[in-house]
Design an enzyme around this catalytic site. Structure first.
Site, PDB file in Angstrom:
ATOM      1  CB  ILE A   1      -0.965   0.018   1.199  1.00 46.72           C
ATOM      2  CG1 ILE A   1      -0.210  -0.155   2.513  1.00 46.72           C
ATOM      3  CG2 ILE A   1      -2.023  -1.051   1.050  1.00 46.72           C
ATOM      4  CD1 ILE A   1      -1.106  -0.081   3.735  1.00 46.72           C
ATOM      5  N   GLY A   2       2.176   1.102   0.002  1.00 48.33           N
ATOM      6  CA  GLY A   2       3.046   2.266  -0.051  1.00 48.33           C
ATOM      7  C   GLY A   2       4.496   1.849  -0.167  1.00 48.33           C
TER       8      GLY A   2
ATOM      9  N   GLY B   1       8.534   3.721  -0.128  1.00 47.99           N
ATOM     10  CA  GLY B   1       9.336   4.925   0.026  1.00 47.99           C
ATOM     11  C   GLY B   1      10.810   4.617  -0.059  1.00 47.99           C
TER      12      GLY B   1
ATOM     13  CG  PHE C   1      14.464   6.013   4.375  1.00 43.51           C
ATOM     14  CD1 PHE C   1      15.843   5.904   4.245  1.00 43.51           C
ATOM     15  CD2 PHE C   1      13.880   7.247   4.189  1.00 43.51           C
ATOM     16  CE1 PHE C   1      16.620   7.008   3.951  1.00 43.51           C
ATOM     17  CE2 PHE C   1      14.650   8.362   3.895  1.00 43.51           C
ATOM     18  CZ  PHE C   1      16.023   8.248   3.773  1.00 43.51           C
ATOM     19  CB  SER C   2       9.914   1.817   5.228  1.00 43.44           C
ATOM     20  OG  SER C   2       9.093   2.962   5.097  1.00 43.44           O
TER      21      SER C   2
ATOM     22  CE  LYS D   1       7.975   3.635   8.047  1.00 45.06           C
ATOM     23  NZ  LYS D   1       7.867   4.916   8.793  1.00 45.06           N
TER      24      LYS D   1
ATOM     25  CG  ASP E   1       7.287  14.820   6.574  1.00 43.99           C
ATOM     26  OD1 ASP E   1       6.938  15.797   5.876  1.00 43.99           O
ATOM     27  OD2 ASP E   1       7.667  13.733   6.082  1.00 43.99           O
TER      28      ASP E   1
END
Length: 397
Positions: free
Chosen positions: A11-12, A14, A16-17, A34, A128
């Site tokens: 679902i995502g 990036g 770094f993860s 994650k 953030d």
């Protein structure tokens, strides 16, 4: 211990993860995992900001809950298991063709600011805040991704290149790391605008362009404000801060149809000078949230409303079988009574509706009473929004 979970979907992703939707095999519970891309040792896992922050934040309805830390000593692989999420606020914004209802925006902002107020109270600021880092779990908003967070009382300067550019406060752009928790409030103000319009407020392509877009709306900072920022720390050297005197357009031009109370809150969340910016706790006391706070008080008090018995159609003389009317309570404390069969009560199996209901005694045919609920009519502001602008694009890092 990843064998405990069945990965269902990515679902995502990036730098770094990677983020997965998963299910715990033993219990069937759905979670979000994650999985970090780099390797760690045990000492670094214990020092990881996201782990430390999650432990310190504890349990709060608007903070995502860390359920488990999975670490393999041999390989150094690390995964963090969080409660289930249905998507991010970015998904809500990006995939819409029509504006969110004003009541929905109100509830989202109330929850966002409650989460921020809790973070700041325990001495942590996020650094953030953006739609991608705000998760949706059912009807709840929950702050997530604490990898960039810092302590409120940590010594400045902080890292100057922090926060996604579109949501970066002016003090983060103008100084080399001399900012504080008020930067989170700026990010919340940007999210507020985006919830109402479905497009970002300040989509700068680089730092100078970011400042230009801010100045277009808010105007350029006064020499006195620049001098204050300079005395509190330093001004960046790579940006010419001798800005020409410019008056901003203000928010009314961008949001011509919203109420003055919304414009007032937006302006106070996005004050150029961080000293003039509201804290999250102060923002929760703004008149914009009066209605939702009144509803919360109503839910806590749960006033008892006498049931009204109405003869059924099969008993025109008013004897024998009786049906209890549902009482609909609105925000001006008036009641109106409508006949509805007991087995056809709307929303009785819907938790999200049940949360907004008040107790009403229901009389059964045998004369005993049980507890049921009646829907509360929550009336928000009838604010029309301007036409949807350009589609939301992923924020440039």
């Amino acid at each position: 211990e990843m064998h405990k979970y069945k990965l269902q979907a990515v679902i995502g992703a990036g730098a770094f993860s990677d983020l997965f939707r998963a299910q715990e095999i033993g219990t069937g519970r759905h979670v979000t995992i994650k999985r970090m891309k780099r390797t760690y040792d045990m000492e670094r896992v214990e020092r990881l900001r996201e782990v430390q922050a999650s432990r310190r934040l504890g349990s709060h309805p608007n903070i995502i809950k860390l359920r488990e830390v999975l670490f393999d000593r041999e390989s150094g692989r690390l995964a963090l298991v969080f409660e289930r999420q249905d998507g991010s606020l970015c998904d809500v914004i990006c995939h819409r063709q029509q504006h969110l209802a004003p009541e929905k925006v109100l509830h989202f902002m109330f929850q966002l600011l409650k989460g921020l107020a809790h973070m700041h109270k325990v001495g942590i600021f996020h650094r953030d805040i953006k739609p991608e880092n705000i998760w949706v779990v059912g009807d709840a908003l929950k702050l997530a991704d604490f990898g960039s967070c810092r302590g409120v009382y940590s010594k400045q300067p902080f890292t100057d290149y922090i926060s996604t550019r579109w949501y970066r406060a002016p003090e983060c752009l103008l100084t080399p790391g001399y900012y504080n928790f008020k930067m989170d409030v700026w990010g919340a103000g940007c999210v507020f605008f985006e919830l109402m319009t479905l497009y970002p407020l300040f989509p700068g392509t680089h730092e100078v362009d970011q400042l230009h877009k801010i100045h277009t709306v808010l105007g350029t900072p006064s020499p006195a404000l620049l001098a204050k920022l300079k005395t509190q720390g330093h001004l960046v050297s790579h940006i010419d801060v001798n800005f020409p005197d410019r008056r901003g357009t203000g928010f009314l031009k961008l949001l011509p149809n919203v109420s003055p109370v919304i414009l007032d809150l937006l302006g106070k969340l996005l004050a150029y000078d961080p000293d003039d910016r509201l804290t999250a706790k102060q923002a929760l006391h703004h008149p914009y949230f009066d209605e939702i706070k009144a509803l919360e008080r109503f839910r806590r008090q749960r006033p008892s409303v006498p049931p009204v018995e109405v003869p059924t159609a099969s008993d025109p003389n008013g004897r024998g079988s009786m049906t209890t009317a549902w009482v609909e309570i609105d925000d001006v404390a008036t009641c109106r009574h409508t006949q509805r069969p007991l087995d056809d009560a709307p929303g009785r199996s819907d938790d999200s509706v049940r949360d907004l209901q008040g107790s009403v005694g229901m009389r059964q045919p045998n004369g005993t009473s049980s507890s049921s609920t009646d829907p509360v009519d929550v009336r928000g502001r009838t604010t029309s929004l301007p036409p949807i602008g350009r589609a939301h694009n992923a924020a440039a890092a």
